[in-house]
Write a protein that holds these residues in place. Structure first.
Motif: not given
Length: 443
Positions: A30, A34, A107, A109-110, A113, A144-147, A175, A202
């Motif tokens: 991930n 990203q 992911d 969302l990664a 972001n 890395y960032q997800t939500n 994930k 976040t």
């Protein structure tokens, strides 16, 4: 359900967690995904920028109101611009263009972001005028960032989103699945057991250079995370310096621990070993990422750096919390560390002290606990006698030098310790009871 930005209170937590080998590979995947998306946006927008400038200059050289025919190279540039604009028009387009971004371990969302962070970087550039988004390089530190999403819930809690707390020792992440955490906070435990509405925003998954994994969560709620502390009827001014980390206006001092200076010799030896192993690996034609001895020593150096960082952060956290809890008003001088670091003789000591981080901690903790924190212009704070208001360097008096740690006022004959006198002046300036030096001089 309210949006994160519309909630009254926000809070951030950082927890260490322990992923499995499979989860580590997913984190790396991930992180790479990203980074690829972010760098794609940077590269394609740069290509479009330079291509448009070239075509505009070419057209400007042509006759007015006439369009010259494009050659093969210029036609290819125009096609590249159109293809990049189409790919960057929608966030999902870049994922659809590359098959490896659609594997189930990545992911989505990664990636979203990464695109959002790219646009935020440009917005910050437009506000402050510098800091154009640049390529993210490979690093031994991953993040890395997800939500956290709440698709069917009418109310957000810590245990009903896509990122949620299973119990006091485990968290479920998108994930990655369930991971074991350490350092669980009492504040989170109370909200989890009492079922207090709290939204998770976040979520940042990070691996440091010394192979430690951390989980950072942004929390939001309409119920305050901490209670405002009772008033103490106490006000204090603090003077930051290098001899002592800080001197308070009540006369107490906090010693400067100099964590980096104490570990500098040990760190230098470890870095010399790292350099030798790097040089040897290159001579033998081996990749540094697969050279075991090099990676082992790199990890040892990273652990030394992280130990220094954690020691410094622990001191600043404890000290800032104590100051805010014990005083209603804390006044400090506004320090511009970036300018101070230009002094090559003091830059290492200033960086070791961490003044800027300390002032930031005081600012957000004052807001958190309902106290007041001010920063004032440090002009004349070290040159003024707090008893009579005489300013050294004016009216024929000699200006104090940096080595003058104690001095006697030539007017009222008061003996001063330089840092304590400065702390008293800082407090008076923050309280507004110190007249403008120019007005005093005119009077």
């Amino acid at each position: 359900m309210k949006r994160m930005s519309s909630l009254a209170y926000h809070f951030g937590i950082k927890l260490r967690f322990y992923p499995s080998s499979k989860q580590k590979k997913m984190i790396k995947l991930n992180y790479d995904a990203q980074r690829f998306v972010y760098n794609s946006y940077v590269g394609r927008n740069r290509t479009n920028y330079h291509a448009r400038r070239f075509l505009a200059a070419k057209q400007h050289q042509a006759m007015p109101f006439a369009f010259s025919a494009l050659n093969s190279y210029e036609t290819k540039l125009a096609e590249t611009i159109a293809a990049n604009d189409e790919l960057l028009a929608k966030p999902k387009s870049i994922r659809d263009a590359y098959d490896f971004l659609r594997v189930k371990e990545i992911d989505s969302l990664a990636l979203a972001n990464a695109i959002q962070n790219y646009h935020k970087a440009w917005n910050n550039y437009r506000k402050i005028g510098h800091g154009i988004p640049t390529f993210h390089k490979k690093s031994s530190a991953w993040s890395y960032q997800t939500n956290c999403q709440y698709p069917k819930q009418s109310e957000a809690y810590l245990d009903n989103g896509t990122a949620k707390f299973i119990d006091v020792k485990h968290v479920k992440l998108p994930k990655l699945g369930v991971v074991r955490i350490a350092g669980f906070r009492k504040l989170i435990k109370d909200r989890l057991l009492n079922h207090i509405p709290t939204r998770i925003g976040t979520v940042t998954i990070k691996k440091t250079a010394d192979d430690q994994f951390y989980l950072s969560m942004q929390l939001g709620s309409d119920i305050s995370f901490v209670q405002e502390l009772p008033t103490t009827q106490s006000q204090i001014g603090i003077d930051l310096n290098l001899d002592n980390f800080l001197t308070e206006s009540n006369g107490s001092m906090v010693a400067n621990p100099r964590f980096y200076c104490k570990a500098k010799k040990k760190l230098a030896r470890a870095q010399r070993v790292l350099s030798r192993r790097q040089r040897r690996a290159k001579q033998e034609g081996r990749n540094l990422r697969t050279a075991r001895n090099y990676q082992k020593q790199r990890l040892a150096v990273a652990k030394l750096h992280d130990k220094i960082r954690r020691q410094r952060e622990n001191l600043l956290q404890v000290l800032s919390t104590a100051l805010i809890k014990n005083h209603d008003l804390v006044v400090a001088e506004e320090l511009r560390s970036k300018n101070m670091l230009k002094n090559h003789a003091l830059s290492q000591s200033i960086s070791d002290a961490g003044w800027r981080s300390f002032l930031n901690m005081l600012a957000y903790k004052a807001d958190l606990y309902g106290k007041q924190f001010k920063t004032i212009d440090p002009k004349f704070t070290t040159q003024r006698c707090h008893q009579c208001g005489t300013i050294m360097g004016q009216n024929g008096y000699c200006k104090l030098k940096l080595q003058d740690r104690e001095w006697t006022c030539p007017v009222c004959q008061t003996h001063h310790i330089r840092d304590w006198n400065a702390a008293v002046n800082i407090l008076e300036k923050g309280q507004g009871i110190w007249q403008n030096p120019r007005k005093e001089k005119a009077a």
